[in-house]
Structures are given as structure tokens and as C-alpha cells.
Design a protein around this motif. Structure first.
Motif, PDB file in Angstrom:
ATOM      1  N   ARG A 246      32.157  43.833  49.401  1.00 50.33           N
ATOM      2  CA  ARG A 246      31.065  44.766  49.693  1.00 50.33           C
ATOM      3  C   ARG A 246      31.343  46.175  49.182  1.00 50.33           C
ATOM      4  NH1 ARG A 246      31.301  41.520  54.405  1.00 50.33           N
ATOM      5  NH2 ARG A 246      29.376  40.309  54.714  1.00 50.33           N
ATOM      6  N   THR A 247      32.573  46.412  48.646  1.00 43.46           N
ATOM      7  CA  THR A 247      32.938  47.771  48.217  1.00 43.46           C
ATOM      8  C   THR A 247      32.848  47.962  46.710  1.00 43.46           C
ATOM      9  OG1 THR A 247      35.313  47.239  48.083  1.00 43.46           O
ATOM     10  CG2 THR A 247      34.452  48.026  50.211  1.00 43.46           C
ATOM     11  N   LEU A 248      33.239  46.982  45.929  1.00 44.31           N
ATOM     12  CA  LEU A 248      33.177  47.094  44.470  1.00 44.31           C
ATOM     13  C   LEU A 248      33.492  45.754  43.820  1.00 44.31           C
ATOM     14  CD1 LEU A 248      36.420  47.293  43.472  1.00 44.31           C
ATOM     15  CD2 LEU A 248      36.156  49.589  44.314  1.00 44.31           C
ATOM     16  N   ALA A 249      33.413  45.724  42.481  1.00 41.11           N
ATOM     17  CA  ALA A 249      33.738  44.530  41.692  1.00 41.11           C
ATOM     18  C   ALA A 249      34.974  44.816  40.855  1.00 41.11           C
ATOM     19  CB  ALA A 249      32.564  44.148  40.792  1.00 41.11           C
ATOM     20  N   MET A 250      35.724  43.756  40.551  1.00 38.96           N
ATOM     21  CA  MET A 250      36.986  43.944  39.841  1.00 38.96           C
ATOM     22  C   MET A 250      37.317  42.699  39.016  1.00 38.96           C
ATOM     23  SD  MET A 250      40.654  45.102  41.516  1.00 38.96           S
ATOM     24  CE  MET A 250      39.932  46.593  42.225  1.00 38.96           C
ATOM     25  N   LYS A 251      38.134  42.888  38.015  1.00 38.14           N
ATOM     26  CA  LYS A 251      38.604  41.794  37.165  1.00 38.14           C
ATOM     27  C   LYS A 251      39.798  41.099  37.805  1.00 38.14           C
ATOM     28  CE  LYS A 251      40.477  41.077  32.474  1.00 38.14           C
ATOM     29  NZ  LYS A 251      40.801  41.780  31.204  1.00 38.14           N
ATOM     30  N   ALA A 252      39.811  39.778  37.744  1.00 36.45           N
ATOM     31  CA  ALA A 252      40.970  38.989  38.166  1.00 36.45           C
ATOM     32  C   ALA A 252      41.308  38.020  37.050  1.00 36.45           C
ATOM     33  CB  ALA A 252      40.684  38.242  39.464  1.00 36.45           C
ATOM     34  N   ILE A 253      42.577  37.695  36.910  1.00 37.21           N
ATOM     35  CA  ILE A 253      43.014  36.765  35.864  1.00 37.21           C
ATOM     36  C   ILE A 253      43.768  35.620  36.533  1.00 37.21           C
ATOM     37  CG2 ILE A 253      44.293  36.471  33.721  1.00 37.21           C
ATOM     38  CD1 ILE A 253      44.038  39.454  33.239  1.00 37.21           C
ATOM     39  N   LEU A 254      43.273  34.405  36.326  1.00 36.14           N
ATOM     40  CA  LEU A 254      43.880  33.210  36.907  1.00 36.14           C
ATOM     41  C   LEU A 254      44.802  32.567  35.874  1.00 36.14           C
ATOM     42  CD1 LEU A 254      43.926  31.131  39.292  1.00 36.14           C
ATOM     43  CD2 LEU A 254      42.144  29.895  38.017  1.00 36.14           C
ATOM     44  N   TYR A 255      46.103  32.617  36.148  1.00 36.92           N
ATOM     45  CA  TYR A 255      47.085  32.005  35.246  1.00 36.92           C
ATOM     46  C   TYR A 255      47.521  30.619  35.715  1.00 36.92           C
ATOM     47  CZ  TYR A 255      47.595  36.391  32.699  1.00 36.92           C
ATOM     48  OH  TYR A 255      47.352  37.503  31.920  1.00 36.92           O
ATOM     49  N   ASP A 256      47.241  30.284  36.951  1.00 38.70           N
ATOM     50  CA  ASP A 256      47.571  28.956  37.479  1.00 38.70           C
ATOM     51  C   ASP A 256      46.307  28.102  37.449  1.00 38.70           C
ATOM     52  OD1 ASP A 256      48.427  26.712  38.754  1.00 38.70           O
ATOM     53  OD2 ASP A 256      48.969  27.699  40.643  1.00 38.70           O
ATOM     54  N   MET A 257      46.165  27.287  36.411  1.00 35.71           N
ATOM     55  CA  MET A 257      44.934  26.533  36.219  1.00 35.71           C
ATOM     56  C   MET A 257      44.770  25.394  37.223  1.00 35.71           C
ATOM     57  SD  MET A 257      43.502  28.247  33.899  1.00 35.71           S
ATOM     58  CE  MET A 257      42.132  27.213  33.415  1.00 35.71           C
TER      59      MET A 257
END
Length: 297
Positions: free
Chosen positions: A51-62
Motif C-alpha cells: 500500500r506504500t509503493l512499488a518496487m523491483k524484485a529479482i527471483l534467482y531461485d526458480m
């Protein structure tokens, strides 16, 4: 519970055990990469929001990718927050757990989708590429006019394939370095569009290079306007090959004999004599591939 806003003002670049509840707004396709030692791995970029903001995440464990389907609400633990560039890193040590739905609002939802799948860089003409700053991302389109042999180079101790091709549009030409799986994606004569190339410079020569985001698609070449002078020709059965002076270039185009007969108001029998008497002939041509569709003078 930690929020993305509170995470942003933290010191970062360390693992976090506090639970972080987010919605997966969007996710990219799978990107392959190679680590030291030659092992191939994959990752996905996620756009997450609360509810505060959006951010990038990177998933390295497929193995966790089924947990981060678009629209899922999840709690993250044992993740790493990086400040530069800002992102949440999910590794094999991270926990991704399903939870109750979190309503993030349409604006943040759209922002998260954009983070996961940003639009490609703007398509510009090659002459503009030549004046773009180094490291700028650009998209171009043009015909492959030459290609070099695929070669193998060392990158961080690993063997990586790369091939250079030259792409030409109506304004200029540029060398494109195609890395890894893209090295066999272009052949001479094809009209291709390239997205998300990075501008480079070596010995004052500007070129572009593929990135992990680059896509290549074959397209039908659009009709272009060519202004020049016909300086020589070679008759064929029902057409003529014209040698045209265009600045410092001398391309050869094919034109139907009927188009020239109509242009000059002559007969087919005396076409070559009429054309020869008018050389050099300044003209404007509508060209598609290497065929003249219309010509005026």
C-alpha cells in the motif's frame, strides 16, 4: 510488519528476516545468464507492491516461481534489499509464502507491471544512434548488409559466442554485436528490428551491442524514399538493374521496364536508347527492399 516504504529508508544491502507482505503485480520472462565456472542459471524480474509503493524484485531461485504468479499476495523473508540499483533479491535462502490478499490500488498495480515489463527503448534512426551517449538503450530497424563469422571470446573466464553484423537503414549503417544465443539470429538480406541495444564506442567508432533484454524480429521492409541519380543500367528480360548515385553510396535497384516506359512516354523497343540518352538522370524513387515501385524525375 515491514513495508516497502520502511524498507527503502533502511540501510540496505543486507539480508532481512522481518516479513514483508507484497502483491506480485507482474513478472518478466525468464532470462538466462552464466556464472563463473560456466554454469548456466536463470532469473525473473518481478514488480511487487504494497500500500506504500512499488518496487523491483529479482527471483534467482526458480523453484519458487510458482509462488510468485502475477496477482499472488505473498510474504517474503530472508531476502536481500539492494539500494543501487534498488531491488529485492530472492535467493535459495529466501522464503516466499502465500498469504491473504493485499489491495494495492490500481496506480501501484500498474507501476509494478511497468517495473516487471518496461516498454522497449524508443526506435530511432541509425544516424541518431551515432550521436547518442554511450550506454544509452536504443531500438533500431534495418537491413543486414554484412555479417562476420561467429567467434568465441572469454567473458569472466567463460567461453561466450558473439557475432557482429552491419545494419543499414535510410540514414546510415551501424555495427551490431550479438551475444550468446542471439549470435545466430541475423542473416544478410533480412530486414530486422532490434530492441534494447546499448550504445558503445571503441576507437571513436560508435556501435551497439545486444543486452539481456534485446529481442530480434524479422519484419517486412517499409517503402523508403531514395533521392539520387541513375548513372548506369543493365537490361533484363522484363526489368532493368539501375546503378544509382546516392551521396557517396552506389546502390543497385531493380525496376520494371513498364514503369520506365510510362515515365518516359516511350516504347519498350526504344527504352534502353531513351534511358541512355538521359544519363545521369536525377530522380526520386519509392523503394521497397531493392525494388523500385515508383519513380519520378
Amino acid at each position: 510488519m515491514l513495508t516497502l516504504a520502511k524498507l527503502r529508508v533502511s540501510r540496505g544491502n543486507k539480508p532481512y528476516s522481518l516479513p514483508l507482505k507484497v502483491k506480485v503485480c507482474g513478472r518478466s520472462g525468464v532470462t538466462s545468464y552464466q556464472v563463473d565456472g560456466g554454469e548456466k542459471k536463470e532469473y525473473r524480474v518481478l514488480g511487487v507492491a504494497d500500500r506504500t509503493l512499488a518496487m523491483k524484485a529479482i527471483l534467482y531461485d526458480m523453484t519458487k516461481e510458482n509462488m510468485v504468479e502475477e496477482g499472488n499476495s505473498v510474504i517474503l523473508m530472508n531476502y536481500i534489499y539492494k539500494t543501487e540499483p534498488e531491488s529485492i533479491i530472492l535467493t535459495k535462502n529466501s522464503k516466499v509464502m502465500k498469504t491473504s490478499n493485499i489491495d494495492v490500488g490500481e496506480e501501484l498495480l500498474d507501476r509494478g507491471r511497468f517495473i516487471a515489463n518496461p516498454p522497449p527503448a524508443e526506435t530511432i534512426t541509425i544516424n541518431k544512434v551515432k550521436s547518442s551517449p554511450v550506454k544509452t538503450l536504443v531500438s533500431i530497424q534495418g537491413r543486414v548488409v554484412s555479417e562476420e563469422m561467429t567467434r568465441t571470446v572469454k567473458v569472466k573466464g567463460n567461453d561466450v559466442q558473439v557475432k557482429s553484423v552491419t545494419i543499414k537503414d535510410e540514414t546510415d549503417s551501424v555495427k551490431v554485436s550479438l551475444w550468446r544465443h542471439l549470435s545466430d539470429s541475423a542473416g544478410v538480406g533480412k530486414f530486422l528490428s532490434f530492441t534494447d541495444l546499448v550504445v558503445t564506442s571503441y576507437n571513436d567508432e560508435v556501435s551497439v551491442s545486444s543486452t539481456s533484454k534485446t529481442t530480434i524480429k524479422e519484419k517486412e521492409q517499409p517503402t523508403t524514399v531514395v533521392r539520387g541519380s541513375i548513372i548506369a543500367f543493365e537490361p533484363n528480360d522484363v526489368s532493368l538493374d539501375l546503378l544509382v548515385s546516392v551521396g557517396e553510396d552506389f546502390p543497385t535497384y531493380t525496376v520494371s521496364a513498364e514503369i520506365l516506359v510510362k515515365l518516359f512516354g516511350c516504347t519498350l523497343e526504344n527504352l534502353t536508347e531513351t534511358l541512355q540518352s538521359k544519363l545521369p538522370l536525377p530522380c526520386m524513387m519509392q523503394v521497397k527492399n531493392t525494388t523500385i515501385e515508383e519513380i519520378t524525375h
